[in-house]
Every structure is written in C-alpha cells, then in structure tokens.
Design a protein around this motif. Structure first.
Motif, mmCIF file in Angstrom:
data_model
loop_
_atom_site.group_PDB
_atom_site.id
_atom_site.type_symbol
_atom_site.label_atom_id
_atom_site.label_comp_id
_atom_site.label_asym_id
_atom_site.label_seq_id
_atom_site.Cartn_x
_atom_site.Cartn_y
_atom_site.Cartn_z
ATOM 1 N N THR A 27 -12.419 -18.065 -26.227
ATOM 2 C CA THR A 27 -11.456 -17.022 -26.609
ATOM 3 C C THR A 27 -10.019 -17.497 -26.444
ATOM 4 O O THR A 27 -9.154 -17.147 -27.221
ATOM 5 N N CYS A 35 -7.881 -14.622 -31.326
ATOM 6 C CA CYS A 35 -8.088 -13.784 -30.133
ATOM 7 C C CYS A 35 -6.726 -13.367 -29.588
ATOM 8 O O CYS A 35 -5.851 -14.198 -29.373
ATOM 9 N N PHE A 36 -6.574 -12.088 -29.366
ATOM 10 C CA PHE A 36 -5.251 -11.550 -29.037
ATOM 11 C C PHE A 36 -5.228 -10.803 -27.719
ATOM 12 O O PHE A 36 -4.187 -10.288 -27.316
ATOM 13 N N CYS A 37 -6.367 -10.701 -27.033
ATOM 14 C CA CYS A 37 -6.449 -9.790 -25.893
ATOM 15 C C CYS A 37 -5.527 -10.178 -24.739
ATOM 16 O O CYS A 37 -5.344 -11.345 -24.438
ATOM 17 N N GLU A 91 -5.858 -12.409 -21.782
ATOM 18 C CA GLU A 91 -7.076 -12.048 -21.077
ATOM 19 C C GLU A 91 -8.222 -12.229 -22.067
ATOM 20 O O GLU A 91 -7.982 -12.448 -23.270
ATOM 21 N N SER A 92 -9.434 -12.179 -21.579
ATOM 22 C CA SER A 92 -10.562 -12.473 -22.442
ATOM 23 C C SER A 92 -11.723 -11.556 -22.121
ATOM 24 O O SER A 92 -11.928 -11.171 -20.959
ATOM 25 N N CYS A 93 -12.528 -11.269 -23.145
ATOM 26 C CA CYS A 93 -13.706 -10.418 -22.945
ATOM 27 C C CYS A 93 -14.767 -11.138 -22.113
ATOM 28 O O CYS A 93 -15.768 -10.533 -21.745
ATOM 29 N N PHE A 135 -12.382 -7.613 -17.360
ATOM 30 C CA PHE A 135 -11.808 -7.169 -18.640
ATOM 31 C C PHE A 135 -12.182 -5.716 -18.930
ATOM 32 O O PHE A 135 -11.413 -4.963 -19.519
ATOM 33 N N GLN A 180 -20.238 -9.653 -27.191
ATOM 34 C CA GLN A 180 -18.959 -9.029 -27.561
ATOM 35 C C GLN A 180 -18.084 -10.017 -28.326
ATOM 36 O O GLN A 180 -17.505 -9.707 -29.356
ATOM 37 N N HIS A 194 -17.502 -9.408 -32.191
ATOM 38 C CA HIS A 194 -16.140 -9.000 -32.520
ATOM 39 C C HIS A 194 -15.549 -9.937 -33.576
ATOM 40 O O HIS A 194 -15.004 -9.496 -34.570
ATOM 41 N N LYS A 195 -15.700 -11.228 -33.343
ATOM 42 C CA LYS A 195 -15.107 -12.206 -34.260
ATOM 43 C C LYS A 195 -15.510 -11.988 -35.709
ATOM 44 O O LYS A 195 -14.672 -11.950 -36.593
ATOM 45 N N TRP A 206 -14.578 -6.859 -36.074
ATOM 46 C CA TRP A 206 -13.189 -7.119 -36.475
ATOM 47 C C TRP A 206 -12.922 -6.446 -37.837
ATOM 48 O O TRP A 206 -11.856 -5.895 -38.088
HETATM 49 S S1 SF4 Z 1 -12.406 -8.908 -27.406
HETATM 50 FE FE1 SF4 Z 1 -12.291 -10.026 -29.336
HETATM 51 S S2 SF4 Z 1 -10.132 -10.634 -29.548
HETATM 52 FE FE2 SF4 Z 1 -10.479 -10.058 -27.423
HETATM 53 S S3 SF4 Z 1 -10.932 -11.973 -26.369
HETATM 54 FE FE3 SF4 Z 1 -12.894 -11.052 -26.970
HETATM 55 S S4 SF4 Z 1 -13.390 -11.921 -28.956
HETATM 56 FE FE4 SF4 Z 1 -11.226 -12.335 -28.574
#
Ligand code: SF4
Ligand code: SF4
Ligand code: SF4
Ligand code: SF4
Lengths: 265, 385
Positions: free
Chosen positions: B275, B281-283, B304-306, B311, B329, B333-334, B338
C-alpha cells in the motif's frame, strides 16, 4: 495530567526508576536537552538517581521505569514502585520485554554464575529476566533498545495533556517506505526484521543499508511462518534465525515463541 | 505549433538538460529519477547529469536489481520504489496549529505555507493515470484537499512513454500505457539508435508549449517519430504480467469467500509495503501533537494503510482483526470497490506492489487464481491462466 494535579495547581511529580538495564533508556531523558528546561517547569523531577539526589518519599504521579526484574530484591522493589506510582510507564526493551539479559531464560543461570564469579556466595539472582508487566500492572509500555527520544517526549507531553501517546504499533516497513528507503530485502537481498518489528525508530537501519535488528520488539501483526522462509532465502540458517530473534527483545512472547519453534526444527 | 496535436519536435540530450535547467531557473523544484541506494529513486535533480543514463532494472516479484545498460538510455527502467505521491501527497503534512491566547481562548490556524512548485521529469503513462486517480480522490468532491490541489495545479508534468516494460508491468491490462494518455505538459519518447540519442517531444498544454519554445529543438523527422511509435507499440506486446480479462470488480464481489484468500494470507506478512508503494493508495491518519508548555498543539496527517490493525480500531477493537480481512480489503479495494467509490479502478498496472512485496505476492497471480476458483466452482473448468 490527572484531575488532582490540575485542581490543586501543583506540578506532577515524576520519578525515574532503575532495574536491570544499561541505563541508556533513562539517560534518554537527559538527552532531551532542548526540552529539559520546559520539562522541569512542568513536572517536578522528584526521584531520579541519574540527575537528582532527593530521597524516595511520597506518591509519584508519573513513574518511568527502566530495566527488567532479575533479582528477588528487585521483584520486591517493583511492588513498592507500583504502590507509590499513580501512572507507571516502562521504558525500553528491558522493562517491556526483559531485555537482552533474558537470554538467561534459555540457559542454566547457576552454571553461568559458577563460571563467571570466583565466589558466588553474595550473588542472589533469579533464574529469569522478566518484564515489569510480569510483576505489576503497567499503564503504558514504550518500546525500543534504546527508546526513541521523540517518543519519550511524546509519552510525557501526552500525559501532561491527558491524551493517549501516539506510538504506532505497525511494522517498521511503514516507516521505511515513508522515509523513502528502497527496501534492502527486495533491492539487495539483505535479511531484515522490519516486517515483524514494531515501528518507532523511523526505520533507521535500512536507511544505512543494514537489516532491522528488531530493537522495538514484535509489531502488532507478526506472521512468522511466512517471514522466516524469507530470512532463510536471504542466507540465514537456523542458528542465524534464532540469534536474530534472540537479541534485545528475546523474551517478547512472539519472538520467544518463534525462536523456540525454530530451535525445535 | 498547436497544442495537443501530433505536431512534435526532437530534443537531444543537451535539450533535455536545458529543459531541466530551465524549469529549475523558473523557480521549480525539479524531481526526476536518479540512482541512490542501489535503486532508481525519485529525488530533486539539478541537471540532466543526475538522470540514470545507462541504468536499467531487473524486476520480479519481491526482487529488484539495478543493471547497467549498453544503450545509455535514461528512461528505460520501470516503476521504482516510490511514486509521485511522495511529492503530491506527502507522507506527513501539517494540517493546522493551535495556540492558547492570553485570555484563555484557542487560536487555530490552518497550514498556509506556500506549496512547492514542482516539475516532474519522467512520469510514466501508468503513473500519469495514477495521478489522475488521486486527483479524483483527493482533489475533487465536497472535501477536496486544498493543499493537494494547489501542489497539483502548479506541477509541471513531463511524461515519458514506456519503451521498456518491466517483468511485473501490466499497464496494457489496465488500459493505462505504454503510450501516454492525457494530463501532461510535455511528453517524451526516448529513442536511441544509430542516429543518436534523442527524445521525441509532444506538447500537452499551453505551458508545455511555452517551455518547449525556449529550448533548443528541431522539428520531428519522420524516422524519429516512426521509431518512437514502433518502440511503444512493441513495448505493449512485451508486458510481463496480465490481469484476467474479466470484469475485475465483479470478480472481487463474487469471490469474497474464496479459499484463495486463505492461501494468500498464509504468505502475506501484513507488512503494509504494497500500500505504501502503490501510487494510488491515499489513506492517512491524523496525529495530534502537543508540546510541553501545553499551550501549543498541531495536527499532522501521515500515510496509513489498511494493513495496520489499528487502521480500523474502534472502541470495540479493530474491525479487520484478521490478516485475511486486511489482505482482502487491499485487493478488493484496488480493483473492486474503488469503482463504487471513485468510478474507476484503483490499479494502474505499475507492478510496484509486486516488486516491493518482500515475499513477492503478485496481485495479478491472485486475481487469476480467484478467477480460476470461481470458474471451477461454477463448473467451468476451462480457465485461461
Ligand atoms: S484502504 Fe485502499 S487506498 Fe487505503 S491503503 Fe488500503 S488499499 Fe490503499
Ligand atoms: S528494508 Fe526492511 S524495514 Fe524496510 S521495507 Fe524492507 S523489509 Fe521493511
Ligand atoms: S495495485 Fe499494485 S500494480 Fe496496481 S497501481 Fe497499485 S502498486 Fe501499481
Ligand atoms: S502483500 Fe506483500 S507487501 Fe503487501 S502486506 Fe502482504 S507481504 Fe506485505
């Protein structure tokens, strides 16, 4: 800051206690040169062998405890420390996980004693080195061998502000990527404990081309069955793996279990 | 010259050097690829001499090695350990500061330090798309990140088409490369052959046009333009990886209980590297800092990361406590949810997560395996691997 101190307007009383350790963690407090003046304005350093000579008396609002428990006397003294502390914070790998001296947990201490001392009549030591939390309830554990200066200040300022310290428990890899270091496992095949190690150092070693040594102990999500084959791929044999896990945090439960499992083969 | 048309020019190495110098003289912080720590990293560069001329890379899952190249090319290496989010969406940034005033009030000031004015040299087509995806996530909507938007608005983008995909690349599957899409100020295609080392340059904005006009350049000859086109076409045929040719969003939705998640979770370290390396990835999370006086506070935001247990930490504990739920996740998500959130995929096929995963977990392999498992479950054993 506790309600009591805020109400009566007095500075919280800080104590620094030492058990079996090299002192490095408590000396980190004196290393906070730029902040020491502000700190002494905010807290009364009421007990600290390295800096003040006041006798131990009364209650302390914040106790910082350095070192592990290795003697019957210390096992008793830590009970006293807990009894006189409103909030007890352990500093570093010794106080939090037993330190490197917990290597004795894997050996016969009586044998060591006989080998090291000409006469061991005055040596009264326990068979194990254990963290403070094995003896008394601990309010917060700060990781590291040694602790990070910035994190120590964070713990104290968070205490003063009445908030939880921000000391992330994810892997060192998070910090390594945030720092912009190309992963040395991927780019150079150097074994690194980063993926199983608790963040806090800012991923210092990989930035200088050295694999992480695991100074901050296990992260909040270790996956040893997936991780150990990676160490082996990068050239470590069983002895190397066991040694890598048995350093400053050898008795941390996750590291301990993984190293024992390796040893059994 | 007309903007956005096929009209193009050719720069030589000196011309590229002049471009970097000129952008720096215009007061921009010029960021480009350069060799450091045995990798091609992104960093501030002062001249063309800092570019990785003669360096290529050997990529595989969990594996990256620098290799010298006989042709002396500067851009014949694929995605490195960082991406442009390092600059546009920095890993740690102050949001506001607060001070206690004499009368006991709190004065809060939003961060107003002027955003840097960047010039990015060598943005890959996949990364150009990744920037567009982050624009949608961070720069748009009712909660636009104004500081991101300001950095983005000011950034001058020099894209470089891909002529040398890595073994972990799959931009063709994701429709993001190797030819450059919209969003650049200037686009280059590197050509090294018997006639020399040169860069076919195209203009994508009025600003790009103005900059190019100030550089020593010659109109593009047909041969250079033709070679450049051919190199990019050939690159498209040399992708190291593919995604299964199915609706990935649907695949994710229909395989949430697949056995494969157990398989990949057994291999995953939950280290979070994928991530952090991913350009989309923007978290983030926030950290509130107070000082010893108790009269000054700051709020910072950091990546931060999932994959971090904390998190999803709520008062009752983490929502995604199991490693399986965290790996799932990330992948769903990717390429899945998304779409629901941002109307596109979150993967541009750059391959970074494959290369920089210490244990070499490969999202394309995982997607193929999920597809195969779904097909097997529906009684259709014939699956393309
Ligand atoms: S939730 Fe999505 S955007 Fe955020 S770190 Fe995880 S994969 Fe990346
Ligand atoms: S060098 Fe070590 S700490 Fe850094 S990303 Fe690689 S494995 Fe993690
Ligand atoms: S998911 Fe992997 S391949 Fe896709 S954009 Fe992110 S890092 Fe690149
Ligand atoms: S997929 Fe790889 S990089 Fe991502 S968390 Fe798992 S082990 Fe780390």
């Amino acid at each position: 800051m506790g309600d009591e101190e805020r109400e009566n307007g007095r500075r919280p009383r800080l104590a620094v206690w030492k058990f079996a350790s090299c002192d490095g963690c408590q000396l980190t407090l004196l290393d906070c040169e730029d902040e020491l003046l502000a700190l002494s304005g905010k807290v009364e350093v009421a007990f600290f062998h390295e800096a003040v000579t006041a006798p131990d008396e009364g209650m302390y609002d914040l106790s910082l405890v350095d070192g592990s428990i290795t003697t019957p006397a210390d096992a008793e003294r830590v009970q006293h420390v807990r009894a006189v502390s409103r909030r007890l914070v352990t500093l570093g790998a010794c106080a939090t996980a037993g330190g490197i001296q917990a290597l004795r947990n894997y050996a016969d201490v009586a044998e060591f004693r006989a080998a090291v001392y000409a006469s061991d009549a005055y040596i009264d030591t326990l068979a194990t080195s254990t963290p403070i939390s094995a003896h008394v309830p601990v309010d917060f554990e700060l990781r590291g061998c040694p602790i990070d200066r910035g994190q120590l200040l964070e713990v104290i300022t968070a205490y003063l502000a009445g908030r939880t310290p921000d000391t992330p428990a994810h892997s060192v890899c998070f910090e390594c990527k945030r720092r912009g270091t190309p992963c040395i496992v991927v780019a150079r095949g150097i074994p690194c404990l980063g993926p199983v190690t608790h963040a806090g150092c800012g991923a210092l070693c990989p930035a200088y081309g050295r694999g992480c040594y695991g100074c901050f102990g296990p992260s909040n999500s270790t996956k040893f069955p997936a991780f150990i084959p990676l160490l082996r791929r990068d050239g470590m044999n069983t002895l190397d793996v066991v040694r890598a896990l048995r350093t400053f945090n050898t008795a941390a439960p996750e590291f301990d279990a993984a190293s024992r499992k390796e040893e059994l083969g | 010259m007309t903007v956005g048309t096929a009209v193009s020019t050719v720069l030589d190495r000196d011309g590229l050097d002049a471009l970097i110098t000129l952008l720096a003289e215009d007061g921009r912080t010029v960021i480009g690829p350069t060799v450091r720590d045995q990798a091609i990293v992104l960093a501030e560069i002062g001249s063309g001499a800092d570019l990785p001329y003669g360096w290529g890379v050997e990529l595989e899952a969990g594996h990256y090695r620098l290799r010298s190249r006989a042709d002396g090319a500067a851009f014949a290496h694929s995605a490195g350990p960082q991406s442009w989010k390092t600059y546009l969406h920095p890993q740690r940034e102050r949001q506001w500061t607060a001070d206690l005033t004499a009368d006991g009030d709190m004065e809060v000031r939003e961060e107003t330090s002027p955003p840097p004015s960047y010039a990015f040299i060598g943005v890959r087509p996949c990364d150009l798309r990744a920037i567009a995806i982050q624009d949608r996530v961070l720069g748009g909507g009712p909660h636009a990140d104004t500081r991101y938007a300001a950095r983005r608005r000011q950034a001058f983008v020099v894209a470089v088409e891909c002529t040398e995909p890595g073994a972990t690349c799959f931009c063709v599957s994701m429709g993001t490369g190797p030819a450059v899409g919209p969003g650049y100020d200037l686009a280059l295609t590197e050509v090294v052959d018997g006639r020399g080392h040169r860069f076919l340059a195209r203009v994508g904005s009025p600003e790009g046009e103005a900059v190019l006009a100030r550089l020593p350049h010659v109109p593009a000859d047909e041969e250079t333009a033709g070679t450049a086109r051919r190199l990019v076409e050939e690159a498209a045929a040399r992708m190291g990886r593919t995604m299964p040719e199915v609706d990935l969003r649907e695949l994710m939705r229909e395989t949430l209980d697949a056995e494969r998640w157990n398989d990949v979770t057994a291999r995953c370290l939950t280290c979070g590297n994928c991530t952090m390396a991913c350009p989309t990835c923007f978290c983030t999370t926030v950290e509130d800092v107070t000082d010893l006086t108790g009269e000054h506070a700051e709020r910072w935001r950091r990546w931060e990361s999932c994959f971090d247990v904390d998190f999803t930490h709520l008062s009752s504990g983490p929502v995604r406590a199991s490693p399986l739920s965290r790996y799932r996740q990330w992948l769903t998500h990717k390429v899945g949810t998304w779409h629901d959130q941002f109307d596109s995929t979150g993967c541009v096929g750059c391959g970074r997560c494959i290369v920089w995963c210490p244990v070499g977990i490969d999202i394309t392999e995982e997607a193929h395996a999920l597809d195969a498992e779904r097909a097997a479950a529906s009684g259709d054993g014939e699956v393309e691997r």
